[in-house]
Scaffold this motif. Sequence first.
Motif, short mmCIF file in Angstrom:
data_model
loop_
_atom_site.label_atom_id
_atom_site.label_comp_id
_atom_site.label_asym_id
_atom_site.label_seq_id
_atom_site.Cartn_x
_atom_site.Cartn_y
_atom_site.Cartn_z
N LYS A 83 0.82 -1.22 0.00
CA LYS A 83 0.00 0.00 0.00
C LYS A 83 0.85 1.26 0.00
O LYS A 83 0.44 2.30 -0.49
CB LYS A 83 -0.88 0.02 1.25
CG LYS A 83 -2.07 -0.87 1.11
CD LYS A 83 -3.04 -0.63 2.25
CE LYS A 83 -4.19 -1.61 2.10
NZ LYS A 83 -4.64 -2.16 3.36
N ARG A 84 2.01 1.16 0.63
CA ARG A 84 2.81 2.36 0.77
C ARG A 84 3.42 2.81 -0.55
O ARG A 84 3.41 3.98 -0.89
CB ARG A 84 3.91 2.13 1.79
CG ARG A 84 4.72 3.38 2.02
CD ARG A 84 5.93 3.16 2.90
NE ARG A 84 5.95 1.92 3.60
CZ ARG A 84 7.02 1.12 3.64
NH1 ARG A 84 8.12 1.44 3.01
NH2 ARG A 84 6.96 0.00 4.32
N ASN A 85 3.92 1.84 -1.31
CA ASN A 85 4.68 2.29 -2.48
C ASN A 85 4.08 1.94 -3.83
O ASN A 85 4.62 2.31 -4.86
CB ASN A 85 6.12 1.78 -2.39
CG ASN A 85 6.20 0.27 -2.35
OD1 ASN A 85 5.28 -0.41 -2.79
ND2 ASN A 85 7.29 -0.26 -1.80
N ARG A 86 2.94 1.22 -3.84
CA ARG A 86 2.44 0.74 -5.14
C ARG A 86 2.20 1.86 -6.15
O ARG A 86 2.57 1.75 -7.31
CB ARG A 86 1.19 -0.11 -4.96
CG ARG A 86 0.05 0.60 -4.27
CD ARG A 86 -1.08 -0.35 -3.95
NE ARG A 86 -2.10 0.33 -3.17
CZ ARG A 86 -3.11 -0.28 -2.59
NH1 ARG A 86 -3.27 -1.59 -2.71
NH2 ARG A 86 -4.00 0.41 -1.90
N VAL A 263 10.86 10.92 -0.68
CA VAL A 263 11.81 9.84 -0.46
C VAL A 263 12.29 9.87 0.99
O VAL A 263 12.37 8.82 1.65
CB VAL A 263 13.01 9.94 -1.43
CG1 VAL A 263 14.08 8.94 -1.08
CG2 VAL A 263 12.54 9.75 -2.86
N ARG A 264 12.55 11.07 1.49
CA ARG A 264 12.99 11.18 2.88
C ARG A 264 11.92 10.62 3.82
O ARG A 264 12.20 9.94 4.78
CB ARG A 264 13.25 12.66 3.21
CG ARG A 264 14.74 12.95 3.38
CD ARG A 264 14.96 14.35 3.88
NE ARG A 264 14.60 15.32 2.85
CZ ARG A 264 13.96 16.46 3.08
NH1 ARG A 264 13.59 16.77 4.31
NH2 ARG A 264 13.68 17.29 2.10
N PHE A 265 10.69 10.95 3.50
CA PHE A 265 9.57 10.45 4.29
C PHE A 265 9.54 8.92 4.26
O PHE A 265 9.34 8.27 5.28
CB PHE A 265 8.27 11.03 3.73
CG PHE A 265 7.02 10.59 4.42
CD1 PHE A 265 6.75 11.01 5.72
CD2 PHE A 265 6.12 9.77 3.79
CE1 PHE A 265 5.58 10.60 6.36
CE2 PHE A 265 4.95 9.37 4.41
CZ PHE A 265 4.68 9.78 5.71
N PHE A 266 9.78 8.38 3.08
CA PHE A 266 9.72 6.92 2.93
C PHE A 266 10.81 6.22 3.74
O PHE A 266 10.62 5.10 4.19
CB PHE A 266 9.83 6.54 1.44
CG PHE A 266 8.49 6.39 0.78
CD1 PHE A 266 7.58 7.44 0.79
CD2 PHE A 266 8.12 5.21 0.15
CE1 PHE A 266 6.34 7.31 0.20
CE2 PHE A 266 6.88 5.08 -0.45
CZ PHE A 266 5.99 6.12 -0.42
N THR A 267 11.96 6.87 3.89
CA THR A 267 13.04 6.20 4.62
C THR A 267 12.71 6.10 6.11
O THR A 267 13.36 5.38 6.85
CB THR A 267 14.37 6.96 4.46
OG1 THR A 267 14.15 8.31 4.85
CG2 THR A 267 14.87 6.91 3.04
N ASN B 102 -2.35 9.93 8.72
CA ASN B 102 -1.21 9.04 8.53
C ASN B 102 -1.07 8.61 7.09
O ASN B 102 -2.00 8.70 6.30
CB ASN B 102 -1.37 7.79 9.40
CG ASN B 102 -1.39 8.14 10.86
OD1 ASN B 102 -0.77 9.12 11.27
ND2 ASN B 102 -2.11 7.36 11.64
N TYR B 103 0.12 8.11 6.80
CA TYR B 103 0.35 7.48 5.51
C TYR B 103 0.92 6.10 5.76
O TYR B 103 1.79 5.98 6.61
CB TYR B 103 1.33 8.30 4.67
CG TYR B 103 1.51 7.68 3.29
CD1 TYR B 103 0.58 7.93 2.30
CD2 TYR B 103 2.56 6.81 3.03
CE1 TYR B 103 0.71 7.32 1.06
CE2 TYR B 103 2.68 6.21 1.79
CZ TYR B 103 1.76 6.47 0.81
OH TYR B 103 1.87 5.88 -0.41
N PRO B 104 0.52 5.07 5.05
CA PRO B 104 -0.59 5.06 4.09
C PRO B 104 -1.92 5.37 4.77
O PRO B 104 -2.12 4.99 5.91
CB PRO B 104 -0.58 3.61 3.58
CG PRO B 104 0.71 3.00 3.99
CD PRO B 104 1.19 3.75 5.16
N HIS B 105 -2.81 6.04 4.05
CA HIS B 105 -4.09 6.43 4.63
C HIS B 105 -4.95 5.19 4.89
O HIS B 105 -5.08 4.35 4.01
CB HIS B 105 -4.87 7.34 3.68
CG HIS B 105 -4.04 8.43 3.07
ND1 HIS B 105 -3.14 9.17 3.80
CD2 HIS B 105 -3.99 8.91 1.80
CE1 HIS B 105 -2.57 10.06 3.01
NE2 HIS B 105 -3.06 9.92 1.78
#
Lengths: 283, 442
Positions: A83-86, A263-267, B102-105
């Motif tokens: 869900k996060r990166n799709r 990207v920073r958020f993703f790390t 939040n993420y993922p929502h």
Amino acid sequence: MVLGCLLCSFIQAGPLYLAQVKRADVNNKVLQKALAQVKERKDIEVLDNLAVMPFHKRGVLQVTEKLAFCMNCHLPLPHRKNKRNRTFLNMHSLYIACETCHFRPKGIALDYRWLAYSGADAGQVLSPRSSSIRDPSHAVGKNRIVADSVVNDKNGMPKRERKNKIEKRQLLAPLPGARIAPFYDGVPVLLFKEDDFALTTKQVWVDGSEQARAELKAKLHLPLEKAGPACKNCHRKDQPMFDLHRLGATPQRLKAMQNNTIVRFFTRFKKDESRIRLNKLLR
Amino acid sequence: MAGSLHRSVEEGEAVKAGYCLKRLQLIEIFLMTAIYVGFSQIVNSAERHPDPDGCFSCHALEGLDYIDKHGVLRSASIDKKHYYSSLHGSVPCKDCHRKIRNYPHAVENVEVNCAESCHVEEPSEGEPYSHKYVVKEYESSVHGEGWSKGLTGGNRLKEANQAADPSCRYCHSNELYIGEAELPKFKASFDHLDSECGSCHQGEVWLGQFGGHILRRFIGSRWDKNDHNRMCNKCHADHQRMAEVELENAETREKEKAGPRFILASDSYATTLHGRLLETEVMQGASCIDCHAPTGFRHGVLRDENSKASTHADNLAETCAQSGCHGYATHPLNHRFVKTDIHDIDMIPAVNDIAPRDPSRLESSWIKALIALLPIVVVLGIGSLLWHFRGNKKRGVTYAVFGGDAFQEKMIGRKPKAKIKKHTSQNSVVEKQAADNEAHEN
């Protein structure tokens, strides 16, 4: 490594990926897993134009003349699980070839260039867009280019758009639909959907027994990486996977890419399932 | 010396005066600048920032698409330019998607309730703007079981498959203030370019939003009557869909499948003068909601049986008489006017894909007339047949059977047309000879 490269350039018949598939030695464990996957697999019918329309205006899905070999079995938007990166990965697939992320053979240095997927040059290497040439099809308004879609002010808050001018990010691709693809010895390492090998495998995939399909899946995926590179591999200053400047990025764009808020958020994600508060995005 | 002193004093004055002048000019320039800056700040501050939460940091990226677990193509990309120029362009994302933190929502945090009030102020009252009054009206209407909350991109499929009544979003999407189709009209009316309003009001957002909002009113309502009808017809012209509708029986209070009058309501309307006027772009005709929801927020369609319905027998005269239409309908002498059936299914060909032989069709006046005439037709028909085959015919009397050829030959003494034709098509020489012979004989 040099020896390895020399060797494979001798053995190699056609694209490097194909050569590796042909040499792939599938063990029983891998085969059993593939068999389970093939059994489990359900064909998906993509639904669009539902009676209940999307509330927000939709963009048009980009379709290129040439399609990746992978599309014989995978959906055009292949990333669905995480869900996060799709969505981000599917977005990257619009300008980065599947093989760039999923085919990174150990010990072989690949070269990354723009490859045309549409137009008269389809299948050919393209020279990067010279930063002074602007493609009007990508720009809106007064053709101004912004370094990043997120322009932050001193406090890290998104800057108010100047004079409400809506500026569109200009993509690096020298032609619409072009993708950054891996090359080896000046030849793209990848296959297209309508190449001979792709057509024969497609036949097996459609008509073959479960066993045959599983063998095919296993063989085709042995040289591939299950998960592509981490975001940072490309979005960093030191030793990125490829030199974006050589691919046509202006210094500003390069900086925006290397220091990308998202990207920073993703790390910050340590666990796969976690959710992070969005206000951290802007820090 | 004195002179020179004097001169120098004079010069000093002059220089002083010059300084004063310069200072005045400077002040003037400064003031002008200040006013200009101040003014332009005012204009600038009138610009809104509809994305205070930075949602566009991600959502403005193109191609954020995926295929969800049901196979539905989903998109997280929002076209920023379109959004800012859309109906909700000044509404920050979180006014509708309230709980996103939040993420993922999480899906439940994305849900939209259309009756929520947003932080945009309604200018005349200074109250937060809200659709809650419209939603209230809609909820008490015949469509009230449709969805107005819990709306997410992901449950569109569920709604399409399960919900019988239309939701808010089924009819309304986030369109442009000035639709693509309206743009030529808009441009023609105003010859409107950046250079006109744009010299003070900068930017596409202004054009799309404020400019759009104000000027839109000059072009006319966002919806014309045909737009309304199209919206109703999206469902009501779909026979299959309408055949699945269950309506509460006014007497038994039980749900029953809708009858042909309901299923064919759109078709019957189309045969009326109202429907046909609008079809030919004559806007004097009444649209569906002109009669079914003429007042309020125009969402309050009610069943005819409901005494509050604009289409209730007691209210019909008032409804027909509204806004300069059939004013005379309310006059007691004209009370029969409202008996006109706007949804007369007898106007629809009986050979229909849905319910062609429904018993209710027997109640039609056409059927009644047919029933009244049928015995006469039958009696006359049977009489003719009997007389033809068994009638007492006299010798020497000619009876016209078909076309009355015999009548022409015997009574008028002229060859019937059919026979003349037959003759002339034969060999005319032979005929001429025969005629000559006849003359000779005579």
